[in-house]
Design an enzyme around this catalytic site. Structure first.
Site, PDB file in Angstrom:
ATOM      1  N   SER A 199     -11.245  14.545  -4.668  1.00  9.68           N
ATOM      2  CA  SER A 199     -11.001  14.146  -6.861  1.00  9.68           C
ATOM      3  C   SER A 199     -12.466  14.617  -7.320  1.00  9.68           C
ATOM      4  O   SER A 199     -12.496  15.360  -8.071  1.00  9.68           O
ATOM      5  CB  SER A 199     -10.091  13.033  -6.494  1.00  9.68           C
TER       6      SER A 199
ATOM      7  N   ASP B 178     -21.479  16.318  -2.557  1.00 10.41           N
ATOM      8  CA  ASP B 178     -19.908  15.876  -2.001  1.00 10.41           C
ATOM      9  C   ASP B 178     -19.573  14.167  -2.859  1.00 10.41           C
ATOM     10  O   ASP B 178     -20.732  13.990  -3.213  1.00 10.41           O
ATOM     11  CB  ASP B 178     -20.292  16.216   0.055  1.00 10.41           C
ATOM     12  N   GLY B 179     -18.899  13.911  -2.847  1.00 12.07           N
ATOM     13  CA  GLY B 179     -18.639  12.532  -3.103  1.00 12.07           C
ATOM     14  C   GLY B 179     -18.833  11.651  -1.868  1.00 12.07           C
ATOM     15  O   GLY B 179     -18.901  11.823  -0.787  1.00 12.07           O
TER      16      GLY B 179
ATOM     17  N   ASP C 254     -16.638   7.481  -0.245  1.00 14.21           N
ATOM     18  CA  ASP C 254     -15.647   6.358  -0.637  1.00 14.21           C
ATOM     19  C   ASP C 254     -16.381   4.732  -1.003  1.00 14.21           C
ATOM     20  O   ASP C 254     -16.329   4.211  -1.388  1.00 14.21           O
ATOM     21  CB  ASP C 254     -15.206   5.950   1.100  1.00 14.21           C
TER      22      ASP C 254
ATOM     23  N   LYS D  35     -17.605   7.851   4.459  1.00  8.83           N
ATOM     24  CA  LYS D  35     -16.671   9.042   4.131  1.00  8.83           C
ATOM     25  C   LYS D  35     -15.628   9.402   4.751  1.00  8.83           C
ATOM     26  O   LYS D  35     -15.579   8.909   6.098  1.00  8.83           O
ATOM     27  CB  LYS D  35     -17.369  10.686   3.770  1.00  8.83           C
ATOM     28  N   GLY D  36     -14.578  10.276   4.624  1.00  6.24           N
ATOM     29  CA  GLY D  36     -13.719   9.979   5.131  1.00  6.24           C
ATOM     30  C   GLY D  36     -12.323  10.416   5.077  1.00  6.24           C
ATOM     31  O   GLY D  36     -10.798  10.322   4.759  1.00  6.24           O
ATOM     32  N   GLY D  37     -12.038   9.728   3.559  1.00  7.20           N
ATOM     33  CA  GLY D  37     -11.589   9.064   2.801  1.00  7.20           C
ATOM     34  C   GLY D  37     -10.241  10.388   2.673  1.00  7.20           C
ATOM     35  O   GLY D  37      -8.892  10.121   2.323  1.00  7.20           O
TER      36      GLY D  37
ATOM     37  N   GLU E 170     -18.448  17.607   6.398  1.00  9.65           N
ATOM     38  CA  GLU E 170     -18.651  17.754   5.525  1.00  9.65           C
ATOM     39  C   GLU E 170     -20.346  16.920   6.527  1.00  9.65           C
ATOM     40  O   GLU E 170     -21.174  17.770   5.386  1.00  9.65           O
ATOM     41  CB  GLU E 170     -18.032  16.045   5.300  1.00  9.65           C
TER      42      GLU E 170
HETATM   43  C1  5RP Z   1     -13.129  13.119   1.504  1.00  4.93           C
HETATM   44  C2  5RP Z   1     -14.724  12.584   1.441  1.00  4.93           C
HETATM   45  C3  5RP Z   1     -14.743  11.949  -0.218  1.00  4.93           C
HETATM   46  O1  5RP Z   1     -16.231  13.072  -0.640  1.00  4.93           O
HETATM   47  C4  5RP Z   1     -14.279  10.862  -0.676  1.00  4.93           C
HETATM   48  O2  5RP Z   1     -13.177  10.202   0.454  1.00  4.93           O
HETATM   49  C5  5RP Z   1     -14.560  10.640  -1.860  1.00  4.93           C
HETATM   50  O3  5RP Z   1     -13.189  10.810  -2.387  1.00  4.93           O
HETATM   51  P1  5RP Z   1     -13.115  10.809  -4.610  1.00  4.93           P
HETATM   52  O4  5RP Z   1     -13.772  12.033  -4.878  1.00  4.93           O
HETATM   53  O5  5RP Z   1     -11.491  11.529  -4.190  1.00  4.93           O
HETATM   54  O6  5RP Z   1     -13.322   9.511  -4.926  1.00  4.93           O
HETATM   55  O7  5RP Z   1     -15.470  12.045   2.357  1.00  4.93           O
HETATM   56  O8  5RP Z   1     -13.049  13.333   3.476  1.00  4.93           O
END
Ligand code: 5RP
Length: 217
Positions: free
Chosen positions: A30, A81-82, A84, A94-96, A103
């Site tokens: 997101s 990238d974001g 978790d 990461k990987g949520g 990634e």
């Molecule tokens: C996806 C990820 C995302 O970067 C991580 O889950 C963070 O998500 P968000 O920006 O919705 O909080 O690793 O695989």
């Protein structure tokens, strides 16, 4: 402000830092969705983008950005990238969103990795957020048993199939004092495709938004 507002704030700040005319690596989630929107609002001209998920690729195309395959990209100066979880050494979980394999590949192929997040993601030690692990379907049970031996409690993320056709185990209970050692160890379990620890290739910079404003680690 709520966490969505912080995600938007950090996304806009990160979009303002992206140089024009590059091939940009784009992660997933997101916060990255907000980042893609902010890139479009800036009307930035990019040579191309390489996306870590089908969802990000679709959003980029909807905004008119060219999305190319990693095999077509010569050089990726920047990956955004974001995460978790983020520890003080910029190791990440990461990987949520189940996009961890692509990634990690794009992060490893990029010269610079900028991680963007709201500051609730900053932790003293990784492991509060269950560690996502992408697994070949036939190896789900054998991998789960290996994770239990290491003190973990794996849970199969049912009804989720990754963009690569694999499964996700979310592992709670791991005490990740040394993320690099954990990543190396878990990488050696046959059947694991990707571990959601980004320690061997951690972020180079982290941009956070929170109640105290923007800050950079
Ligand atoms: C996806 C990820 C995302 O970067 C991580 O889950 C963070 O998500 P968000 O920006 O919705 O909080 O690793 O695989």
């Amino acid at each position: 402000m709520n966490s969505n507002a912080y995600k938007r704030e950090v996304a806009v700040a990160a979009a303002a830092e992206v140089p024009e005319g590059i091939t940009l690596g784009v992660g997933s989630g997101s916060t990255v969705d907000a980042f893609i929107d902010a890139l479009a609002e800036r009307r930035i001209r990019l040579t191309a983008t390489v996306a870590a998920s089908e969802t990000s690729a679709r959003r980029l195309r909807e905004h008119g950005f060219e999305v190319i395959d990693l095999n077509q990209a010569d050089e990726i100066p920047l990956y955004v990238d974001g995460a978790d979880e983020i520890d003080p050494k910029l190791h990440l979980t990461k990987g949520g969103g189940a996009a961890l394999t692509r990634e990690k590949i794009i992060a490893s192929a990029s010269r610079r990795f900028l991680c963007i997040a709201d500051d609730s993601k900053l932790v003293d030690r990784l492991g509060h957020f269950p560690l996502p692990i992408e697994v070949i379907p036939m190896a789900r049970s054998v991998v789960a048993r290996q994770l239990v031996k290491r003190g973990g409690r794996p849970a199969w993320r049912e009804n989720v199939v990754t963009d690569n056709g694999n499964l996700i185990l979310d592992v709670s209970g791991l005490k990740i004092a040394d993320p690099i050692a954990w990543e190396k160890d878990l990488n050696n379990i046959p059947g694991i495709v990707t571990v959601g620890l980004f320690a061997l290739r951690r972020a180079d910079h982290v941009l956070l938004a929170g109640p105290k404003g923007l800050r950079r680690l």
